[in-house]
Design an enzyme around this catalytic site. Structure first.
Site, PDB file in Angstrom:
ATOM      1  N   THR A   1       0.848  -1.189   0.000  1.00 47.93           N
ATOM      2  CA  THR A   1       0.000   0.000   0.000  1.00 47.93           C
ATOM      3  C   THR A   1       0.888   1.244   0.000  1.00 47.93           C
ATOM      4  OG1 THR A   1      -1.914   1.040   1.038  1.00 47.93           O
ATOM      5  CG2 THR A   1      -0.330   0.014   2.535  1.00 47.93           C
TER       6      THR A   1
ATOM      7  N   LYS B   1       4.040   1.576  -3.477  1.00 49.39           N
ATOM      8  CA  LYS B   1       3.615   0.879  -4.703  1.00 49.39           C
ATOM      9  C   LYS B   1       4.589   1.072  -5.870  1.00 49.39           C
ATOM     10  CE  LYS B   1      -1.323   0.681  -3.697  1.00 49.39           C
ATOM     11  NZ  LYS B   1      -2.694   0.833  -4.243  1.00 49.39           N
TER      12      LYS B   1
ATOM     13  N   GLY C   1      -2.462   8.600  -9.377  1.00 50.22           N
ATOM     14  CA  GLY C   1      -2.142   7.178  -9.415  1.00 50.22           C
ATOM     15  C   GLY C   1      -3.383   6.304  -9.364  1.00 50.22           C
ATOM     16  N   ALA C   2      -4.383   6.724  -8.603  1.00 56.16           N
ATOM     17  CA  ALA C   2      -5.600   5.917  -8.472  1.00 56.16           C
ATOM     18  C   ALA C   2      -6.310   5.807  -9.814  1.00 56.16           C
ATOM     19  CB  ALA C   2      -6.523   6.525  -7.421  1.00 56.16           C
TER      20      ALA C   2
ATOM     21  N   ASN D   1      -9.710  16.461 -15.039  1.00 55.87           N
ATOM     22  CA  ASN D   1      -8.812  16.736 -13.921  1.00 55.87           C
ATOM     23  C   ASN D   1      -8.558  18.230 -13.803  1.00 55.87           C
ATOM     24  OD1 ASN D   1      -7.248  15.623 -11.778  1.00 55.87           O
ATOM     25  ND2 ASN D   1      -5.391  16.187 -12.887  1.00 55.87           N
TER      26      ASN D   1
ATOM     27  N   LYS E   1      -2.355  16.458 -16.879  1.00 57.86           N
ATOM     28  CA  LYS E   1      -2.235  15.094 -16.333  1.00 57.86           C
ATOM     29  C   LYS E   1      -3.298  14.170 -16.934  1.00 57.86           C
ATOM     30  CE  LYS E   1      -1.461  14.673 -11.802  1.00 57.86           C
ATOM     31  NZ  LYS E   1      -1.642  15.041 -10.372  1.00 57.86           N
TER      32      LYS E   1
ATOM     33  N   TYR F   1     -13.797   4.969   0.503  1.00 57.71           N
ATOM     34  CA  TYR F   1     -14.901   4.325   1.233  1.00 57.71           C
ATOM     35  C   TYR F   1     -14.906   4.791   2.667  1.00 57.71           C
ATOM     36  CZ  TYR F   1     -11.473   1.153   3.292  1.00 57.71           C
ATOM     37  OH  TYR F   1     -10.414   0.639   3.980  1.00 57.71           O
TER      38      TYR F   1
ATOM     39  N   GLY G   1     -16.229   2.870  -2.282  1.00 61.33           N
ATOM     40  CA  GLY G   1     -15.231   1.937  -2.799  1.00 61.33           C
ATOM     41  C   GLY G   1     -14.905   0.755  -1.913  1.00 61.33           C
TER      42      GLY G   1
HETATM   43  P1  ATR Z   1      -3.585   9.300  -5.988  1.00 57.46           P
HETATM   44  O1  ATR Z   1      -2.265   8.723  -6.337  1.00 57.46           O
HETATM   45  O2  ATR Z   1      -4.200   8.737  -4.745  1.00 57.46           O
HETATM   46  O3  ATR Z   1      -4.540   9.305  -7.128  1.00 57.46           O
HETATM   47  P2  ATR Z   1      -2.697  12.009  -6.374  1.00 57.46           P
HETATM   48  O4  ATR Z   1      -1.735  11.586  -7.412  1.00 57.46           O
HETATM   49  O5  ATR Z   1      -2.283  13.022  -5.375  1.00 57.46           O
HETATM   50  O6  ATR Z   1      -3.263  10.800  -5.539  1.00 57.46           O
HETATM   51  O7  ATR Z   1      -3.991  12.535  -7.137  1.00 57.46           O
HETATM   52  C1  ATR Z   1      -5.066  13.059  -6.483  1.00 57.46           C
HETATM   53  C2  ATR Z   1      -6.126  13.474  -7.504  1.00 57.46           C
HETATM   54  O8  ATR Z   1      -7.094  14.288  -6.828  1.00 57.46           O
HETATM   55  C3  ATR Z   1      -5.579  14.333  -8.637  1.00 57.46           C
HETATM   56  O9  ATR Z   1      -6.333  14.105  -9.807  1.00 57.46           O
HETATM   57  C4  ATR Z   1      -5.816  15.741  -8.104  1.00 57.46           C
HETATM   58  O10 ATR Z   1      -5.900  16.740  -9.093  1.00 57.46           O
HETATM   59  P3  ATR Z   1      -4.543  17.489  -9.622  1.00 57.46           P
HETATM   60  O11 ATR Z   1      -3.847  16.495 -10.486  1.00 57.46           O
HETATM   61  O12 ATR Z   1      -5.022  18.656 -10.347  1.00 57.46           O
HETATM   62  O13 ATR Z   1      -3.758  17.817  -8.378  1.00 57.46           O
HETATM   63  C5  ATR Z   1      -7.156  15.559  -7.454  1.00 57.46           C
HETATM   64  N1  ATR Z   1      -7.393  16.609  -6.447  1.00 57.46           N
HETATM   65  C6  ATR Z   1      -6.869  16.704  -5.204  1.00 57.46           C
HETATM   66  N2  ATR Z   1      -7.320  17.817  -4.583  1.00 57.46           N
HETATM   67  C7  ATR Z   1      -8.142  18.439  -5.467  1.00 57.46           C
HETATM   68  C8  ATR Z   1      -8.937  19.645  -5.424  1.00 57.46           C
HETATM   69  N3  ATR Z   1      -8.974  20.426  -4.338  1.00 57.46           N
HETATM   70  N4  ATR Z   1      -9.671  19.955  -6.507  1.00 57.46           N
HETATM   71  C9  ATR Z   1      -9.651  19.167  -7.617  1.00 57.46           C
HETATM   72  N5  ATR Z   1      -8.931  18.027  -7.720  1.00 57.46           N
HETATM   73  C10 ATR Z   1      -8.193  17.671  -6.671  1.00 57.46           C
END
Ligand code: ATR
Length: 266
Positions: free
Chosen positions: A62, A66, A130-131, A151, A156, A214, A236
């Site tokens: 986890t 990863k 990543g998710a 996004n 990205k 979840y 989830g």
């Molecule tokens: P993970 O690996 O768990 O997916 P991450 O790479 O930090 O975590 O990605 C989190 C996702 O939530 C991203 O798509 C992020 O958008 P950005 O790529 O623009 O950062 C999104 N996210 C997090 N906070 C956000 C916010 N306040 N508004 C919109 N999107 C958000």
């Protein structure tokens, strides 16, 4: 000697994986133990080497390990390659280490259990971290017509879409329009009780909504919002159980019953 499996990560204390795998082992009459190992920063390789040297047969990985597990594996499944991350390692009969990623297949397994109409659907994935990356390949393989990634940082979304020309596109929140049959929240926003910037008019046209996050009560702010608009919405939890079942199956060649596990743990 009892067969040994573990969860690597940091933190690991809160994880349900040990309880899930202990339950699967009992249900399928497998003699194994499943522990947890807290990995200090930069120590994944050392921890994994020690585990496998001492007879360990497989592990789950986890956050934040990863990517380390991805580098550690000798060979990777197509799902691990597509996700760019590994959540399951297995020691093969020749001693090599196989890296897989069961997260996305766990999600699709749960979507099918819940009756989500994926075939020929236009799917919207919110988030491009990543998710999101980890679920694209299994969703596409389920026969969707089109998949759009939205996004905050549009570049990205476009970067993820490039790997699947013709099927996947990336866009901004402002450019969302039309109908998305299935909407999946793959951002981390629900952890903070925040909603993604999706208009009610878009959300209310969906037939099925899912949040990768979840909560114990089965509701996130996102599923609550969708439900308030009359849309079927799920958190989830089933994905967590689904990915665990698929890891267990990779290790043991036997598949625990999904519905029983959900009943047991929800
Ligand atoms: P993970 O690996 O768990 O997916 P991450 O790479 O930090 O975590 O990605 C989190 C996702 O939530 C991203 O798509 C992020 O958008 P950005 O790529 O623009 O950062 C999104 N996210 C997090 N906070 C956000 C916010 N306040 N508004 C919109 N999107 C958000």
């Amino acid at each position: 000697m009892t067969d040994k499996y573990v969860l690597f990560g940091n933190p690991v204390a809160h994880s349900m994986s040990p309880a899930l795998h202990a339950y699967f082992a009992k249900e399928t009459h497998q003699d194994l133990e499943y522990g947890r190992i807290l990995v200090d920063e930069g120590c994944f390789k050392q921890c994994a080497d020690e585990f496998f040297k001492n007879g360990g047969l497989g592990c789950n990985i986890t956050v934040p390990c990863k990517l380390d597990a991805f580098s550690y594996a000798d060979t990777l499944t197509e799902y691990a390659k597509a996700a760019g991350a590994v959540n399951t390692l297995k020691k093969m009969p020749d001693g090599s280490i196989l890296g897989d990623n069961t997260d996305g297949r766990g999600l699709v397994y749960d979507l099918k259990r819940l009756g989500c109409p994926l075939k020929d659907a236009h799917v919207l994935i919110i988030g491009a971290g990543g998710a999101a990356k980890g679920i694209l390949k299994p969703i596409i393989e389920s026969g969707v017509k089109k998949l759009t990634i939205v996004n905050r940082t549009v570049s990205k979304a476009l970067d993820l879409a490039i790997a699947y020309p013709g099927t996947v596109d990336g866009t901004s929140y402002e450019n969302l329009s039309g109908t998305y049959d299935v909407i999946i929240n793959a951002t981390s926003l629900s952890l903070k009780n925040e909603l993604p910037n999706i208009d009610d008019s878009i959300l209310s046209k969906a037939v099925f909504v899912y949040d990768l996050m979840y909560r114990p009560d089965g509701h996130t702010c996102f599923t609550d919002k969708a439900a308030s608009l009359g849309v079927k919405a799920y958190d989830g939890f089933g994905m967590l159980v689904g990915q665990a079942i698929l890891s267990f199956e990779l290790w043991r060649n036997v598949k625990p019953d999904f519905d029983n596990a959900i009943k047991q743990f929800r």
